[in-house]
Design a protein around this motif. Structure first.
Motif, short mmCIF file in Angstrom:
data_model
loop_
_atom_site.label_atom_id
_atom_site.label_comp_id
_atom_site.label_asym_id
_atom_site.label_seq_id
_atom_site.Cartn_x
_atom_site.Cartn_y
_atom_site.Cartn_z
N UNK A 5 0.82 -1.21 0.00
CA UNK A 5 0.00 0.00 0.00
C UNK A 5 0.85 1.26 0.00
N UNK A 6 2.18 1.10 -0.02
CA UNK A 6 3.06 2.26 -0.05
C UNK A 6 3.18 2.97 1.28
N UNK A 7 2.69 2.32 2.36
CA UNK A 7 2.70 2.98 3.66
C UNK A 7 4.08 3.37 4.13
N UNK A 8 5.06 2.51 3.98
CA UNK A 8 6.42 2.84 4.42
C UNK A 8 6.93 4.08 3.72
N UNK A 9 6.70 4.15 2.41
CA UNK A 9 7.16 5.30 1.63
C UNK A 9 6.45 6.58 2.06
N UNK A 44 -0.77 6.02 4.60
CA UNK A 44 -0.63 5.39 3.29
C UNK A 44 -1.14 6.35 2.22
N UNK A 45 -1.16 5.89 0.98
CA UNK A 45 -1.55 6.77 -0.13
C UNK A 45 -2.98 7.27 0.00
N UNK A 46 -3.88 6.43 0.53
CA UNK A 46 -5.26 6.86 0.69
C UNK A 46 -5.36 8.08 1.60
N UNK A 47 -4.51 8.15 2.60
CA UNK A 47 -4.57 9.25 3.56
C UNK A 47 -4.10 10.58 2.98
N UNK A 273 2.84 6.72 -14.60
CA UNK A 273 3.54 7.77 -13.86
C UNK A 273 4.83 7.26 -13.24
N UNK A 274 5.63 8.20 -12.75
CA UNK A 274 6.89 7.90 -12.06
C UNK A 274 6.55 7.58 -10.60
N UNK A 275 5.86 6.44 -10.41
CA UNK A 275 5.46 6.02 -9.08
C UNK A 275 6.66 5.47 -8.31
N UNK A 276 6.68 5.63 -6.98
CA UNK A 276 5.64 6.19 -6.11
C UNK A 276 5.74 7.72 -5.95
N UNK A 277 6.72 8.32 -6.61
CA UNK A 277 6.95 9.75 -6.38
C UNK A 277 5.84 10.62 -6.97
N UNK A 321 -9.56 6.04 -16.84
CA UNK A 321 -8.80 5.36 -15.77
C UNK A 321 -8.37 3.98 -16.24
N UNK A 322 -7.07 3.71 -16.11
CA UNK A 322 -6.47 2.44 -16.54
C UNK A 322 -5.72 1.84 -15.35
N UNK A 323 -5.75 0.52 -15.24
CA UNK A 323 -5.01 -0.15 -14.17
C UNK A 323 -3.51 0.11 -14.36
N UNK A 324 -2.79 0.37 -13.27
CA UNK A 324 -1.35 0.62 -13.39
C UNK A 324 -0.59 -0.68 -13.62
N UNK A 325 0.68 -0.59 -13.99
CA UNK A 325 1.50 -1.80 -14.06
C UNK A 325 1.52 -2.51 -12.70
N UNK A 326 1.81 -3.77 -12.71
CA UNK A 326 1.82 -4.57 -11.49
C UNK A 326 2.74 -3.95 -10.44
N UNK A 327 2.26 -3.95 -9.18
CA UNK A 327 3.02 -3.44 -8.04
C UNK A 327 3.32 -1.95 -8.13
N UNK A 328 2.52 -1.20 -8.88
CA UNK A 328 2.66 0.26 -8.93
C UNK A 328 1.46 0.88 -8.22
N UNK A 329 1.63 2.08 -7.75
CA UNK A 329 0.57 2.76 -7.01
C UNK A 329 -0.19 3.70 -7.91
#
Length: 352
Positions: A5-9, A44-47, A273-277, A321-329
């Motif tokens: 969920x990208x929480x650490x980042x 996390x990203x939702x917040x 996009x240049x995820x997670x940035x 809206x399109x699904x991102x590549x695997x393991x991307x946010x």
């Protein structure tokens, strides 16, 4: 980044931007007005949805207040401005660290598309206060090429169009095309980096079209939207000897996204996009809730890096809206097109 969920980042970025030792004066002061604590409530990203959209404040904030203290005097920041499409320009700064990362990521994406290295570039994109010009110079250099540039002022063209002075806007664009011709005819250009309106204007000149097809091996387009029919026409009929690669970026993203490689000619142009940035969300503009995959909505951009925190920025573009590549946010986006008006201002793209 450890968890999905990208929480650490996200928590790492909250610590950076809201700790007195590392945060920017802008955000350390702005935190006092928030009704939540970024250090404890943003997990996390939702917040990130808790944050206000502060981009309009960047029209008059002191840019030095945007520099995180954690960089010390070694930030080597560059100041860049938006195109002024929806009012007075907004300003951001790129630390040298972020600019280098952006250029390297952009270059890696070009490798995925088979864009040649060790060739020279012609960049018909805004320079001066606009970061895309600096990215062109440094990406060409990183890849072993020289960059030939134009003086391209997008604000002047938008002002002329807004005033109904289409003849002068056309004359200015002809002036830019003439400069492109000087370079194409005298230099070995392997990559052409240009906006869609410049490519469409270029297509009216048979001699320049012939030069592009003979010399240029890749056209990178971006800055304004390009509808699918025009893209097909440019790719298949006008410039069949070159490869077209799209980009979608803005100053408030602090960079760009790049067309997903490997898509078929009949598939829409999808930008990752240049995820997670930098991450996208595609939302219903009224409810701000995510639309289903395959549906259209307005783009919200989040930027999180050691250079800047700019989140919940409702962009002036709609997309599918399109699904991102695997393991991307976040989301990927397709068929990007501007809204007719934004923040009470008519959206005029002009040449950028």
């Amino acid at each position: 980044m450890a968890e999905h969920d990208g929480g650490d980042f996200v928590r790492e970025m909250m610590q950076w931007h809201f700790s007195p030792e590392t945060g920017s004066p802008f955000w350390l002061k702005r935190a006092q007005t928030l009704d939540f604590d970024p250090l404890t409530d943003v997990r996390d990203f939702e917040d990130l949805g808790l944050f206000p959209n502060v981009v309009d404040e960047l029209r008059d904030v002191a840019v030095r207040d945007l520099i995180p203290l954690g960089h010390g005097d070694a930030h080597a920041a560059g100041v860049y401005e938006s195109g002024g499409t929806t009012g007075e320009p907004k300003r951001v700064m790129f630390t040298a660290e972020w600019h280098r990362s952006s250029v390297e990521w952009f270059s890696d994406r070009l490798d995925e598309h088979g864009v040649p290295r060790n060739v020279d570039w012609l960049s018909a994109v805004p320079t001066g206060p606009h970061n895309v010009g600096a990215m062109a110079v440094d990406t060409a250099a990183l890849r072993g090429g020289l960059n030939f540039a134009l003086d391209l002022d997008p604000r002047w063209v938008k002002k002329l169009i807004a005033d109904g002075r289409m003849d002068m806007a056309g004359a200015y664009t002809d002036h830019l095309i003439e400069q492109i011709g000087f370079i194409l005819s005298s230099q070995d250009v392997g990559v052409l980096f240009a906006t869609p309106p410049m490519l469409e204007r270029l297509a009216r000149h048979d001699d320049l079209v012939e030069l592009v097809n003979r010399k240029v091996r890749t056209i990178i387009w971006g800055g304004t939207h390009l509808d699918a029919d025009t893209r097909d026409l440019l790719r298949d009929e006008v410039f069949p000897q070159t490869r077209l690669v799209g980009g979608y970026g803005s100053t408030m993203m602090l960079g760009t996204s790049v067309e997903r490689p490997g898509l078929g000619d009949d598939e829409p142009c999808v930008f990752d996009s240049f995820a997670p940035y930098t991450t996208f969300q595609v939302v219903d503009p009224e409810t701000r809730q995510a639309v289903p995959y395959g549906e259209r909505g307005q783009i919200v951009v989040h930027h999180l890096s050691r250079t800047a925190l700019l989140v919940n920025n409702l962009e002036r573009d709609f997309a599918t809206r399109i699904a991102p590549p695997t393991d991307r946010f976040g989301d990927s986006v397709a068929d990007v097109a501007p809204v007719a008006s934004f923040s009470g201002e008519t959206v005029i793209e002009g040449v950028y």
